[in-house]
Design an enzyme around this catalytic site. Structure first.
Site, short mmCIF file in Angstrom:
data_model
loop_
_atom_site.label_atom_id
_atom_site.label_comp_id
_atom_site.label_asym_id
_atom_site.label_seq_id
_atom_site.Cartn_x
_atom_site.Cartn_y
_atom_site.Cartn_z
N ARG A 91 -13.24 4.11 3.51
CA ARG A 91 -12.40 4.07 4.70
C ARG A 91 -12.18 5.51 5.09
O ARG A 91 -12.13 6.40 4.22
CB ARG A 91 -11.05 3.42 4.39
CG ARG A 91 -11.05 1.92 4.45
CD ARG A 91 -9.67 1.35 4.22
NE ARG A 91 -9.03 1.88 3.03
CZ ARG A 91 -8.14 2.85 3.02
NH1 ARG A 91 -7.74 3.40 4.16
NH2 ARG A 91 -7.62 3.29 1.90
N LEU B 236 -13.81 0.79 -5.61
CA LEU B 236 -14.70 -0.33 -5.88
C LEU B 236 -16.13 -0.06 -5.42
O LEU B 236 -17.08 -0.64 -5.95
CB LEU B 236 -14.18 -1.60 -5.17
CG LEU B 236 -12.79 -2.06 -5.63
CD1 LEU B 236 -12.35 -3.28 -4.84
CD2 LEU B 236 -12.78 -2.39 -7.12
N ASP C 61 29.89 -5.59 -35.14
CA ASP C 61 29.41 -4.22 -34.91
C ASP C 61 30.18 -3.65 -33.72
O ASP C 61 30.71 -4.42 -32.90
CB ASP C 61 27.90 -4.26 -34.63
CG ASP C 61 27.38 -2.95 -34.10
OD1 ASP C 61 27.64 -1.91 -34.74
OD2 ASP C 61 26.72 -2.95 -33.03
N ASP D 92 29.46 -0.21 -31.45
CA ASP D 92 28.74 0.35 -30.28
C ASP D 92 27.62 -0.58 -29.84
O ASP D 92 26.80 -1.01 -30.65
CB ASP D 92 28.14 1.72 -30.63
CG ASP D 92 29.22 2.74 -30.90
OD1 ASP D 92 29.77 3.27 -29.94
OD2 ASP D 92 29.53 2.97 -32.10
C1 GDG Z 1 -7.62 0.23 -2.28
C2 GDG Z 1 -7.43 1.49 -3.14
C3 GDG Z 1 -8.74 0.38 -4.94
C4 GDG Z 1 -16.04 -0.70 2.80
N1 GDG Z 1 -16.68 -0.53 3.96
C5 GDG Z 1 -17.18 -1.73 4.29
C6 GDG Z 1 -16.84 -2.64 3.31
N2 GDG Z 1 -16.13 -1.99 2.41
C7 GDG Z 1 -15.56 -2.58 1.20
C8 GDG Z 1 -16.25 -2.04 -0.03
C9 GDG Z 1 -15.15 -2.19 -1.06
C10 GDG Z 1 -13.88 -2.01 -0.25
O1 GDG Z 1 -14.21 -2.20 1.11
C11 GDG Z 1 -13.30 -0.62 -0.39
O2 GDG Z 1 -12.61 -0.55 -1.58
P1 GDG Z 1 -12.23 0.81 -2.30
O3 GDG Z 1 -11.79 0.47 -3.68
O4 GDG Z 1 -13.39 1.69 -2.30
O5 GDG Z 1 -11.07 1.48 -1.43
P2 GDG Z 1 -9.72 1.06 -0.62
O6 GDG Z 1 -10.03 0.26 0.59
O7 GDG Z 1 -9.02 2.35 -0.37
O8 GDG Z 1 -8.87 0.15 -1.60
C12 GDG Z 1 -8.60 1.64 -4.08
C13 GDG Z 1 -8.75 -0.87 -4.08
O9 GDG Z 1 -7.64 -0.90 -3.20
C14 GDG Z 1 -8.73 -2.12 -4.93
O10 GDG Z 1 -7.61 -2.15 -5.76
O11 GDG Z 1 -9.97 0.46 -5.63
O12 GDG Z 1 -8.41 2.76 -4.91
O13 GDG Z 1 -7.29 2.65 -2.34
O14 GDG Z 1 -15.15 -3.47 -1.60
O15 GDG Z 1 -17.37 -2.79 -0.26
N3 GDG Z 1 -17.22 -3.93 3.36
C15 GDG Z 1 -17.95 -4.33 4.42
N4 GDG Z 1 -18.28 -3.47 5.40
C16 GDG Z 1 -17.93 -2.19 5.40
O16 GDG Z 1 -18.25 -1.43 6.32
N5 GDG Z 1 -18.37 -5.59 4.48
#
Ligand code: GDG
Length: 735
Positions: free
Chosen positions: A283, A386, A508, A510
């Site tokens: 993102r 992820l 007891d 305390d």
């Molecule tokens: C938060 C935490 C933590 C991304 N672009 C597209 C797309 N994605 C999917 C990826 C992945 C997910 O979005 C992004 O997950 P991340 O873990 O990398 O990051 P955050 O969105 O910041 O998530 C993070 C997460 O929560 C889970 O607990 O890991 O640290 O910040 O799955 O594949 N999916 C599609 N198109 C895209 O353009 N379809």
């Protein structure tokens, strides 16, 4: 039947309205993708915001939205534009998000944002309480809803509540900056189980709980008056098979079936056969370190010019929170950087960066994962990441290299990746070179290990581990509840009391009859307590024994003229109402002069701690010391003392924020039994709050009524929550 209620800020749906017509699609993002499989696998409802502000829906449309949402087993929380602005863009994304990711300079602290955050959390709580029943499990997600667990616990004590934080929990030094830090932690502690991605976040959380609220923590359990809250780390996994199978399918596609993007990628690879594609997907967020990544890539192309024309960065940045200032500024910065770098290095056949600022459908994501040989993921802070896991899972031939920032939570499980510090351009440049030149056998070796782990600890395993752990907390709680003092038990004790002719009470002091104070001398008895004890002792059938670790001087001052028996120093001295102090047993004290310097050494090194010297023991108090330093020093002191105790026949007692050393064999149980001797009491009562009282519970005859204050594992028959309950029970009996 009991169900699971998943709660997150947004429902996992993208709802679009065009000409009063609704289209619903699953949304993307880590949380949504991960929890969707839980939603499908269990009898569950998902509660969250639809993404549509209530002002933008007339009543007709709202009905349509609700019906559509219900079909997906979801329930909508209605939010206004103002709510979204102040609670979501405001407190969640301008205060918590930057602060928890250590971007303190971006954090804003506005009272109106905080007020909206409280108000919207309450809106969520209201929808949940309307839709939950006794026995349900409520699993709340993420930083937008930190207050929600306690709000639900207050209204629905009979549901079990799990909370998972998807972002880092920062160090106490950063968390303490928040003006509403205590409120947020108290909100989280309404949950029965609190989950984090990594142990580091968990220990930061414990540190804040200890320092801000002073709760006692045993291993990973926090004792809060009448409840135990567990915190643990559950590194979130991915739907491994989904990515792996999609990649397998991708490789078997005919040219005709390939997407436009894939065809372009193929063409590019065909024209420049030795090109290396380096992937980054995030993102568009300042925590992801995108601008620094570009600078590092520029540095790499300058330091190793032989890779110009041979390596391209394929960068997908998904639009995110575009209403927040920093995100707009960052977008301009990145646009400019990409333009400048492409202008600087591009040739007719090659450009260093392919930049996509949009969201891709899943299939295109797989195109990128499978076509790029290297992933360069360089977040400055990331709860998990992820994308790193998805990239590795998509490598069906096990070839490919993951370069991952040390600041991503995922690094704890992916140590076979090439790890970099996102601020260190030199290291990133060298690592890129190493990745490009890494022999295939080494790539396969590293990816095999990571894939095995990702396959094993996948999203289903993550969810079931969390839910099992939540169940376990409740089972443990059920064990305590079995012992918790119910009205029926109070009645039983009262009946036995009424029938008895000769009664004895071992109480007891305390933590049992009075609460703890910073200085022990401040915990003096109050008028109410004297009233209760005097009333109890005035009954000729009763004998009241105060049995404590205190010294005899203090007890003489407080209770010397009272009609109670006093046993002090854990059973060294006894005083009956008519007599003066007597030693219960003869003891040596020649060891004290050797031990005193050790205690003094610990006082000097632990600000806030002090020594209490009793006739037959030394006590080191560390309640007022820094809690973490105190706990470390307590362990060190125990270690130092352990070498001396056998020579002198001593023992170490560890009480509530105290370490005491005294002659061995002296304890409250032995003293109580000395007092009971062979006298035939037909009602024996013992109550205490810490493990020095366990000797009492152990030694008293089986028929005794023994009670421990606080929810702990104990030999006592019953638990009560706090001092107030002990006083209430004694007052009731003395009526
Ligand atoms: C938060 C935490 C933590 C991304 N672009 C597209 C797309 N994605 C999917 C990826 C992945 C997910 O979005 C992004 O997950 P991340 O873990 O990398 O990051 P955050 O969105 O910041 O998530 C993070 C997460 O929560 C889970 O607990 O890991 O640290 O910040 O799955 O594949 N999916 C599609 N198109 C895209 O353009 N379809």
């Amino acid at each position: 039947m009991s169900k699971i209620i998943i709660v997150s800020n947004r429902l996992p749906l993208n709802i679009k309205i065009e000409n009063d017509h609704l289209t619903i699609e699953p949304s993307v993002g880590g949380l949504a993708t991960g929890m969707r499989s839980v939603h499908e696998a269990y009898e569950s409802k998902w509660i969250g915001w639809t993404g549509l502000a209530e002002e933008n829906l007339n009543s007709e449309l709202r009905k349509k939205v609700n019906v559509a949402v219900e079909k997906e087993d979801c329930i909508a929380v209605d939010l206004s534009n103002e709510d979204v602005d102040l609670y979501y863009y405001g407190f969640s994304n301008k205060t918590i998000w930057p602060l928890f990711h250590y971007f303190t300079e971006f954090a804003e602290f506005k009272k109106e944002h905080w007020d909206a955050y409280c108000k919207v959390n309450q809106k969520f709580a209201d929808v949940i309480t309307k839709n939950c029943e006794k026995g349900d499990t409520i699993w709340i997600h993420d930083y937008q809803l930190l207050l929600l667990p306690q709000m639900i616990k207050d209204k629905c004590p009979d549901v079990s509540i799990g909370f998972f934080l998807h972002i880092p929990f920062p160090s106490y030094e950063v968390f303490r900056i928040l003006p509403w830090r205590n409120e947020l932690i108290e909100g989280m502690l309404g949950a029965d189980l609190i989950g984090f991605h990594t142990y580091d976040y968990e220990r930061h959380f414990f540190s804040s709980v200890r320092r801000l609220l002073g709760y006692e923590i045993n291993f990973n359990k926090i004792n809060i008056h009448n409840r135990i809250v567990k915190a643990d780390s559950f590194p979130m996994g991915i739907d491994y098979d989904k990515f792996h199978n999609a990649a397998l399918e991708h490789h078997s596609k005919s040219i005709r079936d390939k997407s436009d993007i894939q065809q372009q990628l193929d063409k590019h690879i065909l024209n420049t056969p030795d090109i290396k594609l380096i992937l980054s997907i995030d993102r568009l967020d300042y925590t992801k370190g995108i601008a620094k990544r570009l600078h590092a890539f520029e540095y790499f192309l300058e330091k190793y010019p032989e890779f110009q024309g041979k390596a391209s960065l394929v960068m997908l940045a998904v639009p995110s929170r575009a209403n927040v200032d920093q995100y707009q500024k960052m977008k301009s910065e990145i646009d400019e950087l990409v333009g400048r770098m492409n202008g600087k290095f591009s040739t007719i056949n090659w450009s260093p960066i392919w930049y996509f600022y949009r969201s891709f459908p899943f299939d295109n994501l797989i195109d990128l994962y499978t076509s790029c040989e290297i992933a360069l993921l360089t977040p400055i802070r990331d709860g998990m990441n992820l994308v790193a896991k998805e990239f590795v899972a998509s490598k069906v031939d096990k070839k490919g290299v993951l370069i991952l920032s040390e600041m991503a939570g995922a690094v704890k499980e992916m140590s076979e990746a090439l790890l970099i510090n996102p601020q260190n351009y030199e290291q990133i440049a060298d690592t890129l070179k190493k990745a490009i030149q890494m022999p295939e056998e080494e790539q396969i070796e590293r990816n095999t290990i990571m894939q095995n782990r990702l396959q094993r600890y996948n999203i289903d395993r993550w969810a079931s581990d969390f839910l099992n752990s939540l169940n376990k907390v409740l089972e443990d709680k059920a064990k305590y509840i079995a012992k918790e003092m119910s009205a029926a038990i109070v009645k039983k004790i009262q009946t036995a009391y009424n029938k008895a002719e000769k009664r004895i009470f071992f109480l007891d002091y305390d933590g049992t009859l009075v609460g703890f104070k910073d200085k022990p001398i401040d915990a003096s008895p109050d008028k109410d307590l004297y009233g209760i004890l005097d009333k109890l002792a005035s009954n000729p059938k009763n004998e009241v024994v105060l049995i404590s670790g205190r010294d005899k001087e203090t007890f003489t001052q407080w209770f010397g003229n009272k009609n109670y028996t006093l046993i002090v120093e854990h059973g060294v001295w006894i005083k009956t109402p008519k007599d003066d102090w007597k030693l219960i047993e003869q003891m040596k004290i020649d060891w004290k002069e050797n031990i005193k310097p050790i205690f003094e050494f610990y006082v000097d090194r632990t600000p806030g701690s002090f020594i209490e010297e009793k006739n037959y023991s030394f006590v080191w108090h560390y309640r007022k010391a820094d809690p973490e330093l105190g706990a470390i020093r307590a362990n060190e002191l125990k270690y130092d003392l352990s070498g001396l105790i056998s020579n002198h026949n001593l023992e170490i007692l560890e009480g509530n924020k105290v370490i005491e050393i005294k002659n061995s064999g002296i304890n409250k149980g032995r003293a109580a039994m000395h007092k009971i001797n062979n006298l035939h009491y037909d009602f024996i009562f013992g109550v205490g709050d810490d493990w020095t009282d366990e000797y009492l519970f152990h030694d008293l005859p089986a028929k005794a009524y023994t009670i421990r204050v606080g929810l702990k594992n104990t030999l006592a028959k019953y638990n009560v929550n706090e001092v107030k309950d002990v006083r209430g029970l004694l007052a009731k009996l003395s009526q």
